[in-house]
Design an enzyme around this catalytic site. Sequence first.
Site, PDB file in Angstrom:
ATOM      1  N   ARG A 267       0.841  -1.210   0.000  1.00 31.26           N
ATOM      2  CA  ARG A 267       0.000   0.000   0.000  1.00 31.26           C
ATOM      3  C   ARG A 267       0.874   1.258   0.000  1.00 31.26           C
ATOM      4  NH1 ARG A 267      -5.178   2.062   1.215  1.00 31.26           N
ATOM      5  NH2 ARG A 267      -5.258   3.492   2.996  1.00 31.26           N
TER       6      ARG A 267
ATOM      7  N   TYR B  93       8.867  22.237  -7.991  1.00 35.93           N
ATOM      8  CA  TYR B  93       8.652  23.643  -7.626  1.00 35.93           C
ATOM      9  C   TYR B  93       9.626  24.551  -8.389  1.00 35.93           C
ATOM     10  CZ  TYR B  93       8.864  27.955  -4.921  1.00 35.93           C
ATOM     11  OH  TYR B  93       8.876  29.273  -4.553  1.00 35.93           O
TER      12      TYR B  93
END
Length: 292
Positions: free
Chosen positions: A241, A285
């Site tokens: 997961r 970014y």
Amino acid sequence: MNEFIQYLKDEKNKAPNTIVAYGRDIRAFDRFLKSREVGFLLDCRENDAVAYVMDLDKKKKSASTINRKISSLRLYYDFYKERGEIDINPFDDIKTAKPETREIEFLTVDEIEKLIDLPDDSHKGYRDKALLEFMYGTGARVTEVVRLRFSDINFKMNFVMCSDGTEEKRIIPMGKYCKKALIEYIDKAYNAIKGDIRLPDDYVFINFRGSPLTRQGIWKILKEYGEMMDIKEKMTPQILRNSFAVHILQNGGDLKTLQELMGFDDISAGMAYLSVIKVRVRDVYNRSHPRA
């Protein structure tokens, strides 16, 4: 309670799964109050709130779980305080738990590919390959895996509906590798493992007695393949997961999408995964922001 739920929908614009989580937290607190012979939620006092947090800590609940419950209950009592039905919010002075710092363990894409290539062409191998592809391909919780039925899978539209036992089901896209492995499992192994023909409402992942795999059964299967890769100790359902989540973020996925895919109650639950991709986030970014 119904008024508060309506308030969350109409005025707070909370997402459906978040509203379900609020309801679950409040009902759990209501049960706790009744165990202390407090008949109504609005009769709660600060000592009851303190006792509840102490009880959660005693039960080894994580800091994030405790903080979410405090937040849910604080908002609940704020709602009734603003309506003038109570004078004091019993959770106003309850401090949140300090979040624990833990390293997110996950497998690399190469390790995932090696893992999924391990099952052979036996009936067991087809089942195990489908299990591995499903767990990694959907990020499903182990409780959702054991509950999965064929009626929950839509092969035409390529999605599955998962539930961990609550009334709410979440829809998860199904990738081509997962779909292919499931179809091969159905065509080449399922009836032989079950000892009978497959029915639409049958459980998908079963053992050789024809019964649904248990959580322990899935752990045992994962440990078996983990041992082949010399990663037995860290080979758990959670690591698959985690790998699902990390690989999505590494490839440009956003936290809001991850929240929906993994069934998090709120977006903060996905923040821990950002720690493992902080370098990539900084690079994005620097490349994307006009004033970076």
